[in-house]
Write a protein that holds these residues in place. Structure first.
Motif, PDB file in Angstrom:
ATOM      1  N   LYS A 135      61.551  50.923   9.119  1.00  0.00           N
ATOM      2  CA  LYS A 135      61.426  52.206   9.834  1.00  0.00           C
ATOM      3  C   LYS A 135      62.737  52.980   9.796  1.00  0.00           C
ATOM      4  CE  LYS A 135      62.800  51.014  14.552  1.00  0.00           C
ATOM      5  NZ  LYS A 135      62.593  51.179  15.967  1.00  0.00           N
ATOM      6  N   ALA A 136      63.871  52.277   9.985  1.00  0.00           N
ATOM      7  CA  ALA A 136      65.169  52.955   9.971  1.00  0.00           C
ATOM      8  C   ALA A 136      65.514  53.432   8.565  1.00  0.00           C
ATOM      9  CB  ALA A 136      66.255  52.006  10.494  1.00  0.00           C
ATOM     10  N   TRP A 144      61.026  60.317   7.299  1.00  0.00           N
ATOM     11  CA  TRP A 144      59.712  59.983   7.842  1.00  0.00           C
ATOM     12  C   TRP A 144      59.824  59.553   9.302  1.00  0.00           C
ATOM     13  CZ3 TRP A 144      57.481  56.606   3.264  1.00  0.00           C
ATOM     14  CH2 TRP A 144      57.299  57.440   2.149  1.00  0.00           C
ATOM     15  N   ASN A 145      58.789  59.833  10.063  1.00  0.00           N
ATOM     16  CA  ASN A 145      58.745  59.452  11.467  1.00  0.00           C
ATOM     17  C   ASN A 145      58.781  57.933  11.603  1.00  0.00           C
ATOM     18  OD1 ASN A 145      57.060  58.614  14.007  1.00  0.00           O
ATOM     19  ND2 ASN A 145      57.752  60.709  14.408  1.00  0.00           N
ATOM     20  N   ALA A 150      56.433  52.414  11.401  1.00  0.00           N
ATOM     21  CA  ALA A 150      56.307  51.078  11.992  1.00  0.00           C
ATOM     22  C   ALA A 150      54.851  50.710  12.225  1.00  0.00           C
ATOM     23  CB  ALA A 150      57.089  51.012  13.304  1.00  0.00           C
ATOM     24  N   VAL A 151      54.067  51.664  12.700  1.00  0.00           N
ATOM     25  CA  VAL A 151      52.646  51.409  12.971  1.00  0.00           C
ATOM     26  C   VAL A 151      51.888  51.139  11.672  1.00  0.00           C
ATOM     27  CG1 VAL A 151      50.493  52.425  13.805  1.00  0.00           C
ATOM     28  CG2 VAL A 151      52.606  52.726  15.123  1.00  0.00           C
ATOM     29  N   VAL A 152      52.117  51.984  10.657  1.00  0.00           N
ATOM     30  CA  VAL A 152      51.385  51.845   9.390  1.00  0.00           C
ATOM     31  C   VAL A 152      51.714  50.521   8.704  1.00  0.00           C
ATOM     32  CG1 VAL A 152      51.124  52.765   7.059  1.00  0.00           C
ATOM     33  CG2 VAL A 152      51.122  54.321   9.020  1.00  0.00           C
ATOM     34  N   LEU A 352      59.825  48.547  17.615  1.00  0.00           N
ATOM     35  CA  LEU A 352      60.049  49.931  18.043  1.00  0.00           C
ATOM     36  C   LEU A 352      61.182  50.024  19.064  1.00  0.00           C
ATOM     37  CD1 LEU A 352      56.358  51.186  18.409  1.00  0.00           C
ATOM     38  CD2 LEU A 352      58.033  51.904  16.685  1.00  0.00           C
ATOM     39  N   ALA A 353      61.364  48.946  19.829  1.00  0.00           N
ATOM     40  CA  ALA A 353      62.394  48.963  20.875  1.00  0.00           C
ATOM     41  C   ALA A 353      63.796  48.769  20.308  1.00  0.00           C
ATOM     42  CB  ALA A 353      62.099  47.882  21.910  1.00  0.00           C
TER      43      ALA A 353
END
Length: 499
Positions: A135-136, A144-145, A150-152, A352-353
């Motif tokens: 994600k980072a 990208w968001n 992370a969800v995908v 995510l945290a």
């Protein structure tokens, strides 16, 4: 075994790869053994052919270690850890069982819950750090968001894990051939001088024993933490698979990619100041060939996602084994799906945290190493020196079998090993007295390995195995059960007759 009821599906590899696997913690009979030793090397090569591995090369330079000392420490650690991992691979073809079910022979039907805590921490921990890295990295590179990414990736990893063994193997084979030429071009370009300038602060570094041992420990833990996985993916190999063949295949595959990427990561960190694996790949790749960085970053992220599927699959086996150890269950597809979804929610929330993958990577790998080294010592000692690969497989599925519920030998050796490690530990939140006296040098995993293995050997010297041996001699079929449900039904009948 796959989900199809069509008998011909068992021989159709394409059908297998697109069907939900029906086996989980139960025995894989000979009729369903369709694996090949030749697939093990590429499988484990790709498992380590990703940004997580590249980031291992950042550890030494971040502590002031020079490029060459980082390479020496990293490769030594990888060789050490992979050796134990590869020997675990021999258990899959012989026993046809997931690794942690086999561990009931040392820790008991319910006692296996103790090492299961360590293995579950490993599987979830890797996926948390992988989520942070992806994600980072993709947010930094493409904007990208990070939450959506992370969800995908978590959903994709969960889906691969749900389909299971054959789809995982197929995905890794495809990623092997896609990744290999891209990394080859990047590596040649970097060492041919195609990458220049600085991505961030850099320095030549030097040598300190503390930094060397931290780099060694992190690299060693990287493949030792694969030990609870290995037979999960070798249990579909034919029973007559040569131990030397699978040991060599797994060792070469699992060590070759880190031997490639750790030096590359160390170079990027030392001379280009890279601190983020995906960003370093992106920037370096684009300097070698315009556009290569973006393609390589996406492929590297895809490999990480596939590896997350690997972790989710083995995590599911760990959770189902734990549930079964408390109350016998019939492993179903529904239980498989629910378990994987639950694990996905956990690692996604934690991923995510968190925002700092590098610090998390260091600490998580060391904790995994502390927990898993005593287990691997007990397990391998039992398999190769005590029971020499011969087990009453049926009794691994009952608390009333020859292996018992809470056998003290394996449990005590495991706990003694962990206790022996504590004074030698060096973590951000705890430093043991011996580690302090040694100036921060951490040799806890070496101590845990030696103490647990030796303790188990000593405890086993007085063990009465006559019942186990006579059972195997009188009933050879107990080492080759047909189905978990049948085993439990027969054991229930025998128990009623005895009472």
């Amino acid at each position: 075994m796959t989900a199809s009821s069509n008998p011909t599906a068992a021989s159709d590899s394409a059908g297998r790869a697109t069907a939900i696997e029906t086996r989980s913690i139960d025995y894989v009979p000979d009729s369903e053994r369709h694996g090949k030793v030749s697939q093990q090397g590429p499988f484990w090569f790709v498992g380590n052919f990703q940004p997580f591995t590249l980031a291992l090369g950042f550890v030494g330079p971040a502590m002031g270690l020079s490029l060459w000392w980082t390479i020496v420490a990293g490769l030594s650690g990888i060789a050490f850890g992979t050796l134990f991992m590869a020997f675990h691979a021999t258990q899959g073809p012989v026993l046809g069982l997931p690794q942690m079910i086999q561990s009931r022979a040392q820790f008991g039907y319910r006692g296996v819950l103790l090492p299961l805590i360590g293995t579950l921490f490993t599987f979830v921990g890797f996926n948390v750090v992988d989520t942070v890295i992806i994600k980072a990295g993709l947010e930094s590179i493409f904007g990208w968001n990070s939450v959506l990414v992370a969800v995908v990736i978590s959903l994709v990893a969960a889906a691969v894990a749900i389909f299971g063994h054959d789809l995982l193997h197929k995905s890794f084979r495809i990623l092997f051939w896609v990744s290999l030429p891209l990394w080859t071009i990047l590596t040649i370009g970097i060492f041919a001088g195609g990458v220049h300038g600085s991505i961030g602060p850099s320095g030549a570094g030097g040598f300190t024993l503390v930094a060397f041992l931290v780099q060694f420990s992190v690299a060693a833990s990287y493949n030792i933490t694969y030990a609870p996985y290995v037979s999960d993916y070798s249990r579909y190999l034919p029973r007559d698979t040569k131990p030397s063949s699978i040991i060599a295949s797994v060792f070469i595959g699992a060590s070759a990619s880190p031997a490639w990427l750790i030096p590359l990561g160390a170079y990027l960190a030392t001379y280009l100041g890279a601190t983020d694996a995906l960003s370093g790949i992106y920037a370096g790749g684009n300097q070698v060939v315009n556009g290569l960085g973006g393609v390589l970053a996406l492929v590297a992220a895809a490999v990480l996602v596939a590896t997350m599927g690997l972790n989710a699959y083995s995590g599911m086996l760990t959770v189902v084994t734990a549930i079964d150890s408390i109350r016998p269950i019939t492993p179903t597809r529904r239980l498989r799906v629910v378990t994987i979804v639950g694990l996905t929610v956990i690692w996604l929330v934690l991923g995510l945290a968190l925002t700092d993958a590098t610090e998390s990577l260091n600490t998580a790998l060391l904790i995994m190493l502390y927990l898993l080294v005593p287990w691997t010592a007990v397990n391998l000692t039992d398999y190769f020196f005590i029971r020499r690969g011969h087990y009453v497989i049926a009794d691994l599925f009952t608390p009333h079998g020859v292996y018992g519920t809470w056998p003290w030998r394996g449990i005590l050796a495991f706990l003694i090993g962990i206790a022996a490690e504590i004074p030698f530990m060096d973590l951000p939140f705890f430093v043991g007295p011996v580690a302090t006296a040694l100036g921060g040098v951490d040799i806890a995993f070496v101590v845990g390995l030696a103490v647990s293995g030796l303790a188990y050997v000593l405890f086993s010297r007085g063990q009465d195995r006559s019942k186990e041996l006579s059972l195997m001699a009188a009933h050879p079929e107990v080492t080759d059960p047909r189905d978990t449900g049948e085993i439990r039904a027969e054991l229930a009948v025998e128990e009623k007759e005895q009472h």
